[in-house]
Structure formats: structure tokens, C-alpha cells
Design a protein around this motif. Structure first.
Motif, short mmCIF file in Angstrom:
data_model
loop_
_atom_site.label_atom_id
_atom_site.label_comp_id
_atom_site.label_asym_id
_atom_site.label_seq_id
_atom_site.Cartn_x
_atom_site.Cartn_y
_atom_site.Cartn_z
N GLU A 609 0.62 -1.27 0.05
CA GLU A 609 -0.15 0.08 -0.38
C GLU A 609 0.52 0.83 0.00
OE1 GLU A 609 -2.84 0.47 2.79
OE2 GLU A 609 -3.25 -2.52 2.95
N LEU A 610 2.11 0.68 0.75
CA LEU A 610 3.01 2.13 0.66
C LEU A 610 3.43 2.96 -0.36
CD1 LEU A 610 4.18 3.69 3.33
CD2 LEU A 610 5.83 2.00 3.21
N LYS A 611 2.99 2.26 -1.20
CA LYS A 611 3.90 2.76 -2.65
C LYS A 611 3.08 3.23 -3.60
CE LYS A 611 5.68 -2.60 -3.66
NZ LYS A 611 6.10 -3.63 -4.38
N ASN A 612 1.56 3.27 -3.49
CA ASN A 612 0.74 4.16 -3.54
C ASN A 612 0.00 5.52 -2.09
OD1 ASN A 612 1.01 3.25 -6.76
ND2 ASN A 612 -0.51 0.94 -5.80
N ILE A 613 0.59 5.27 -1.81
CA ILE A 613 0.02 6.52 -0.75
C ILE A 613 0.24 7.52 -1.08
CG2 ILE A 613 2.08 6.68 1.09
CD1 ILE A 613 -1.60 5.12 2.17
N THR A 614 -0.71 8.26 -0.47
CA THR A 614 -0.56 9.74 -1.10
C THR A 614 0.14 10.25 0.43
OG1 THR A 614 -2.46 10.17 0.61
CG2 THR A 614 -2.94 9.64 -2.06
N GLU A 615 0.16 11.59 0.32
CA GLU A 615 1.78 11.85 1.28
C GLU A 615 0.95 12.51 2.85
OE1 GLU A 615 4.02 16.04 1.78
OE2 GLU A 615 3.58 15.89 -0.22
N GLU A 616 -0.66 12.15 2.49
CA GLU A 616 -0.93 13.11 4.27
C GLU A 616 -0.92 11.65 4.64
OE1 GLU A 616 -5.04 14.57 3.30
OE2 GLU A 616 -5.02 13.27 1.94
N ASN A 617 -1.46 10.83 4.13
CA ASN A 617 -1.38 9.20 5.07
C ASN A 617 -0.09 8.94 4.96
OD1 ASN A 617 -3.94 9.13 4.87
ND2 ASN A 617 -4.58 8.45 3.12
N PHE A 618 0.78 8.77 4.52
CA PHE A 618 2.40 8.56 4.50
C PHE A 618 3.03 7.79 6.00
CE2 PHE A 618 6.97 8.51 4.73
CZ PHE A 618 7.49 7.73 3.96
N GLU A 619 2.90 9.52 6.64
CA GLU A 619 3.37 8.86 8.38
C GLU A 619 2.44 8.09 9.03
OE1 GLU A 619 3.25 12.31 12.43
OE2 GLU A 619 3.14 13.16 9.74
N GLU A 620 0.96 8.00 8.86
CA GLU A 620 0.19 6.66 9.68
C GLU A 620 0.59 5.74 9.00
OE1 GLU A 620 -2.41 4.76 11.36
OE2 GLU A 620 -2.03 6.58 11.63
N MET A 621 0.76 5.56 8.40
CA MET A 621 0.95 4.49 7.24
C MET A 621 2.56 3.51 8.02
SD MET A 621 -0.13 2.41 5.25
CE MET A 621 -1.13 2.60 4.29
N THR A 622 3.25 4.53 7.64
CA THR A 622 4.71 4.40 8.31
C THR A 622 4.59 4.12 9.99
OG1 THR A 622 5.46 6.57 8.70
CG2 THR A 622 6.73 5.42 6.86
N ARG A 623 3.96 4.70 10.61
CA ARG A 623 4.23 4.72 11.89
C ARG A 623 3.57 3.03 12.26
NH1 ARG A 623 0.06 4.18 15.81
NH2 ARG A 623 -1.58 4.53 14.23
N ARG A 624 2.27 2.46 11.02
CA ARG A 624 1.97 1.34 11.61
C ARG A 624 2.84 0.28 11.42
NH1 ARG A 624 -4.46 1.13 9.34
NH2 ARG A 624 -5.35 2.32 10.50
N ILE A 625 3.75 0.23 10.37
CA ILE A 625 4.66 -0.25 10.33
C ILE A 625 5.93 -0.86 11.26
CG2 ILE A 625 6.77 -0.58 8.37
CD1 ILE A 625 4.47 0.61 6.17
N THR A 626 6.33 0.72 12.28
CA THR A 626 7.14 0.53 13.06
C THR A 626 6.45 0.25 13.94
OG1 THR A 626 7.52 2.37 12.19
CG2 THR A 626 8.14 2.03 14.54
N ALA A 627 4.97 -0.05 14.26
CA ALA A 627 4.53 -0.91 15.36
C ALA A 627 4.10 -2.21 14.72
CB ALA A 627 2.90 -0.02 15.61
N LEU A 628 4.53 -2.71 14.34
CA LEU A 628 3.79 -3.89 13.45
C LEU A 628 5.84 -4.71 13.80
CD1 LEU A 628 1.62 -4.56 10.51
CD2 LEU A 628 1.18 -4.65 12.52
N ASN A 629 6.16 -4.56 13.43
CA ASN A 629 7.62 -4.23 14.01
C ASN A 629 8.55 -4.23 14.89
OD1 ASN A 629 8.49 -4.97 10.35
ND2 ASN A 629 9.04 -2.55 10.63
N MET A 630 7.62 -3.51 15.67
CA MET A 630 8.28 -4.17 16.94
C MET A 630 7.22 -5.54 17.96
SD MET A 630 7.44 -0.12 18.63
CE MET A 630 8.38 -1.06 19.72
#
Length: 645
Positions: A609-630
């Protein structure tokens, strides 16, 4: 229905080797028996019967089951008839229970009431066609409504004379007992005299699914507002309105052929739809829809279309009934007819082609329909808007299929302009209440007693991830070891508690609000959760003889095939033969492995999803990925393996 005690006796008595042996030549092969499958042509035997487990399995065509399902499949019988077949074979008398003299009399009374109802139907129909009042009053009404003779005869419509007691007197002269006339509700007693309940009304016989008359609906032809427009038979030994749908006998074949059922409100709606050429239609007859009525439809299709007239108040009053349809796993669509029209009038004024085309053009899925309906009332009021969001989320939460729920949440997020994660959390909260008691109790015990066995929590935004292999392994442990002690602990008051495998698995899965996407696995899990919440001990026999034949077959397959556990257990040099020591390692690791797979797939999906994500949702998406990696790092530590990037 055959009562549970008798069913259990039949199942206990039915030796599957003997039952199958009547139809298949079996040869002993080790502890099992082998033969050629009766369900497909084969030269090399692959049909195995296990007397010890009470099951059969064909490794050629895949069919599997127990003694009852074998008879159902081989003899093409319904479940109850298969039980009767086996009861006859083993000399077990079907009495619904060990019937008392009073109960025997009750059964005889029930049949007498059926006979009387059939007699009444013929009397009312004959009156409609042949009596002068029937023709001039009753038939005139049906003619004015535009009903043809073939429809009147098909549904066995009739007329009850407006002379207070004409039917009661005639039935008495024909030998029908006063007691049964009162019990069926055909007659009413007053001052020791009998009067016709339906006098002066046109009659709509109500048929059981097998076509027997079990009750009546009568419509008055008077304009007096003090007189009820419709009057139904009272509840009786043969008529239970919550278990009955008007028109089901005449509709069931068409429902199966079309794989869809149209649901309307009244008798004349059904008649007009049939007359227009659409026969897969039933009515709730003005009563609130019940779970039993929905399950009656589900026997023939999982697709329901509800036809509404333009009455907004009536639509809102029926929304709860639609939620019940969703909860039973049916697909629901809604058609709103033009203002001033109902199914009766609309079917009469349009050809079958026009009617079908209108339905096709105006069909809407129920969630979208409900959302738009409630949004009109909310306007810009934030309080009302919040309430309707909760209302719609409740409807979505009862849908069994995870993928369908996910799609609806995404759509509602756009319509409500509310973050998808917020809606997911609301829905998850609503769903968790179903098994909340068992989850809360067991989670508290686990956290207090064995915190090291508590597996890492999955973030609430994770949903709709399919891990069938891991789901299957957890279900395997649940089915085979649910009642086996996993550990004991002593609380602060000195009381010893025992936690079994079933309690542990349910706590760990449900506490994270995870759901299996395989519907059969999910049903097994939910059944276990409900049994444990009600302090009942789950038993493998319950699932082998489950009313859902797919579950029965799945459980039998797991029992009849040698299930190979994941390679992770070999890593520790452990096997099932080690008993409780193996389970204390294997069960937590099975759940942790499942969560590891969920996390890995969730990260993969987010990266896509990150490949096609808009700039306004980028921060939320990366936050989720970080949480999942933890969480993935924590899980990997528990599994004693490195994080795989």
C-alpha cells in the motif's frame, strides 16, 4: 423433532462398521476396514472405516462422515430420516423422549389438529367457490384485488361465512371434537357455545414446509376500524408463527433454483409476486422476523432480497430484523419500491420482465442502504452522526465473514469521513462482547498466573489476514487437547486453579480480537468459546455430529488423517508422545507462530500500500509498520529465532 436423548442413543448404538457393511464389502486392514467407495467409481479400494473413531473417509473422492451422514449420503435422506433409518436397524423406538401417557396423547392430539386444519381449509375453499355468499362476497374481494383462479386455487384461499358459527356447527356434525376446534383456534368458546374465530373473513391457509395446513390468516371485509384487519390463528401445538414463513412450501423449489429469496411483508404480496411469475418469495406475515424464520430460508439459499414500500417509519422498524439475517451469514440486499407502491400493487401493474428489471436496477446492499437512510436523519448534528456510526458498525459487526466486514468498513470510512482504524476498533469492541466473559476471565487468570505464556498482542488495526495453515494447527490442538490440563497455579488466597488447553487458546486468540478467516475453523472456535463461557466441557463428539456438515467432515478428516505438525516442534526435538510437557511448549508456540504469520502478512500488505500512498497518509502508514516491526521482534524472541527481513 427427535429429542437429544434419543438421538444420543441412536448415535451410540450405530456401529459404523455394521452400517457401512450393509452397503460396502469391507475387509479388515489393521485396526480399520477397507473397501471400494460407494460414492465414486474406483477399482483400488481407498474407502476407510474406523470403528474406534466411528467415522469413514474416502481418500479417493474426499467424502467423510459418521454413521448418520453415511446413511444420509447413500440413501439420499434428510438428517431426521437417517436417524429413523438407524433407529429401526437397532430396534430403538422413536418417541421424541421416553413418552408418558400424557405425551403420547399429546402427539395424537397434534395429528388430530392437523387433520382438522386440512378439513377446515377444504371447507373454506369450497365455500368460496360454491356457496352463494362465498362467490358474491369472498370471491368478489379476490377478483377486485386482481387474483386469478389459478392463484386462488394454488394457495387454497377460502371464505368463512359471516354467520358466527356456521363452520363450528358443521365441523361438529362431521365428528370433529370441540376440544380440537378450540385448540386450533378455529373456534372460540363463549358461554359453552362455539363461535367461528374467522367469521366474515377471506381465508389464507398457512402451510408448513412440507405443505400441511397448520394455521390460517383471515382478513376482514368490513370497514369498521374497531375490527382487526387481519387475524391469525393463535399459537398451538401445530402452529408457531416464529417458526413459520407464509408461502415457504410454494417457494422452496424456486428459491433453490434461483439461489435467492425475496422477503415481503404480507399474504397478498406473496400472491401477487407469484401471479407475476416470481415464485421465490415468502412473507413474515406482519410479525417481527425471527432467527428460526431466517434459518428456514438458509436451508435453501444464502441470498435474501428484502422488498420495501416507501414507508420510512416501517423500514426503520424492520432494521433490527435485517441485522439478524446478517448475523446468520446471509447476503442481504434491499429494494425500495416507488412512493405509494408495495410488492402487491407493484407486481400487479408491471410485467415479470419489468419487475425483475426494476429489482436488478434498484437493488442495494443493506449496509449502504442503512447508512444512507440514517445519514438523512443525522444532517449535520454530530451527536446523531456518532450514534448512527455506532448503529451501522453494530450491523457490520454481526457479519460472520471477515472479508465482507472489511469491505464495508472501508466504504463506511469514506461515507462517514471517519478514519478506517477508528471504525475497526469500534467494530472489534462490539464483536468481542460475544465471548467477552470467557475471554476476560481467562485472560485475567493467565496474566496473573503465567505471564510468560501470554503471547504478544497484535495491534488493533490488523485485520483480514489469511493464515490457513496456522489456523488449522490451532484448531487441531483445540479439538484434540481442549480439556487437557496445561498448567495449574495457586492464587493469593491459596486456591488452586487449573487452566486447560481450550481456555488458553480461546483467551490468547480472542483477547487480540483476531478471527480465523476459514469459516469452518471460526465456527469451531466460536463453539468452543461459547461452551467454555457457559462452563460446559467441549467434547469431540459434539463436532463429529455437528449440525453443520462441513464442520463434521472437517473434524472427521483431522481425526482420520495423520496430521503433521509444523516443523517448529522438530526443532526442539519434541513430539506429541511427550504429553503435557510437549503441550506446554507447543500450544503457546502454535499461537505465537500464528501471530508471527499475521504480522508478516500485515507488514507485506502495508508495504504494498505504501507504494501508492498519498503524502497525507504516509506518516500514519509508516507508524503502523513501525508498530508491527516491534511486535515482530518480540514474537521472534519468543520463538527463539532471528527476525527475518
Amino acid at each position: 423433532m427427535i429429542d437429544k436423548t434419543t438421538v444420543d442413543r441412536i448415535i451410540d448404538a450405530a456401529n459404523i462398521v455394521e452400517v457401512v457393511g450393509e452397503f460396502v464389502s469391507l475387509k479388515k486392514r489393521g485396526v480399520n476396514y477397507l473397501g471400494c467407495c460407494p460414492f465414486h467409481n474406483e477399482k483400488t479400494p481407498s474407502f476407510t472405516v474406523s470403528g474406534a473413531k466411528g467415522i469413514f473417509k474416502c481418500f479417493g473422492c474426499g467424502k467423510a462422515g459418521n454413521a448418520v451422514t453415511f446413511v444420509m449420503e447413500h440413501e439420499k435422506l434428510e438428517y431426521v430420516d437417517a436417524l429413523r433409518f438407524l433407529a429401526k436397524k437397532y430396534g430403538i423406538e422413536i418417541k421424541e423422549r421416553e413418552l408418558s401417557q400424557q405425551e403420547v396423547q399429546q402427539n395424537n392430539d397434534r395429528e388430530s389438529m392437523m387433520v382438522l386444519s386440512a378439513f377446515a381449509q377444504k371447507y373454506f375453499t369450497d365455500t368460496l367457490f360454491n356457496h352463494v355468499d362465498g362467490k358474491t362476497i369472498g370471491m368478489s374481494y379476490f377478483r377486485e384485488r386482481g387474483f386469478r383462479d389459478d392463484i386462488i386455487k394454488k394457495f387454497q384461499l377460502g371464505y368463512c361465512l359471516d354467520t358466527r358459527s356456521a363452520f363450528s356447527q358443521y365441523a361438529g356434525k362431521q365428528g370433529y371434537k370441540k376440544d380440537f376446534l378450540i385448540k386450533t383456534g378455529l373456534s372460540v368458546e363463549h358461554n359453552e357455545a362455539l363461535f367461528d374465530r374467522f367469521h366474515g373473513r377471506v381465508m389464507f391457509p398457512i402451510h408448513s414446509i412440507s405443505g400441511r395446513v397448520i394455521g390460517f390468516g383471515g382478513r376482514t371485509l368490513k370497514t369498521d376500524k374497531k375490527v382487526a384487519k387481519y387475524l391469525n390463528s393463535p399459537e398451538s401445538e401445530i402452529y408457531h408463527k416464529s417458526f413459520t414463513l407464509y408461502g415457504i412450501f410454494f417457494a422452496k423449489k424456486s428459491i433453490t433454483q434461483e439461489n435467492r429469496c425475496y422477503l415481503v411483508e404480507g399474504y397478498t404480496d406473496v400472491l401477487s409476486m407469484h401471479q407475476a411469475g416470481i415464485e421465490n418469495v415468502v412473507a413474515s406475515s406482519g410479525t417481527s422476523l425471527t432467527t428460526e424464520q431466517i434459518r428456514l430460508i438458509k436451508r435453501f439459499t444464502t441470498n435474501v432480497t428484502v422488498l420495501y414500500d416507501g414507508d420510512a417509519a416501517g423500514i426503520k422498524a424492520s432494521l433490527r430484523g435485517i441485522d439478524m439475517i446478517l448475523e446468520e451469514g446471509l447476503n442481504v440486499k434491499v429494494v425500495l419500491l416507488p412512493d405509494g407502491e408495495d410488492p402487491d400493487s407493484f407486481a400487479k401493474s408491471h410485467s415479470v420482465t419489468e419487475l425483475k428489471q426494476y429489482i436488478a436496477d434498484n437493488e442495494a446492499d443493506f449496509i449502504s442502504f442503512k447508512t444512507k437512510l440514517l445519514l438523512k436523519d443525522a444532517d449535520n448534528d454530530p451527536i446523531k452522526r456518532a450514534g448512527l456510526i455506532t448503529d451501522v458498525m453494530h450491523s457490520i459487526s454481526v457479519i460472520p465473514d471477515t472479508i465482507i466486514r472489511s469491505v464495508y468498513i472501508r466504504e463506511c470510512s469514506k461515507m462517514f469521513e471517519v478514519a478506517e482504524e477508528t471504525l475497526i476498533q469500534e467494530m472489534s469492541s462490539l464483536r468481542s462482547k460475544k465471548i467477552g466473559a470467557a475471554v476476560t476471565q481467562n485472560t485475567t487468570i493467565l496474566q496473573q498466573s503465567k505471564p510468560e505464556l501470554h503471547t504478544p498482542a497484535i495491534p488493533s488495526f490488523v485485520n483480514n489476514v489469511f493464515c490457513e495453515e496456522q489456523e488449522k494447527e490451532i484448531i487441531y490442538f483445540l479439538l484434540k487437547y481442549a480439556n487437557v490440563k496445561l498448567f495449574t497455579y495457586t492464587d493469593d488466597d491459596g486456591y488452586e486453579h487449573e487452566i486447560n488447553v481450550g481456555q488458553y487458546i480461546i483467551s490468547e486468540i480472542a483477547n487480540d480480537e483476531l478471527e480465523f478467516l476459514n469459516l469452518e475453523y471460526r465456527q469451531i472456535f466460536d463453539d468452543f468459546a461459547e461452551l467454555i463461557a457457559n462452563n460446559q466441557e467441549p467434547n469431540i463428539t459434539h463436532f463429529i455430529h455437528h449440525e453443520n456438515l462441513k464442520i463434521s467432515e472437517l473434524v472427521i478428516n483431522l481425526q482420520s488423517e495423520e496430521y503433521v505438525l509444523s516443523n517448529i516442534w522438530k526443532k526442539f526435538g519434541q513430539s506429541e508422545s511427550e504429553g503435557i510437557e510437549f503441550l506446554s511448549e507447543a500450544v503457546p508456540k502454535a499461537i505465537t507462530s500464528y501471530k508471527a504469520k499475521v504480522i508478516a502478512l500485515a507488514i507485506k500488505n502495508l508495504m504494498e500500500e505504501l507504494k501508492n500512498i498519498t503524502e497525507e497518509n504516509f506518516e500514519e502508514m509508516t507508524r503502523r509498520i513501525t508498530a508491527l516491526n516491534m511486535v515482530r521482534t518480540e514474537i521472534s524472541k519468543q520463538l527463539d529465532r532471528p527476525v527475518l527481513c
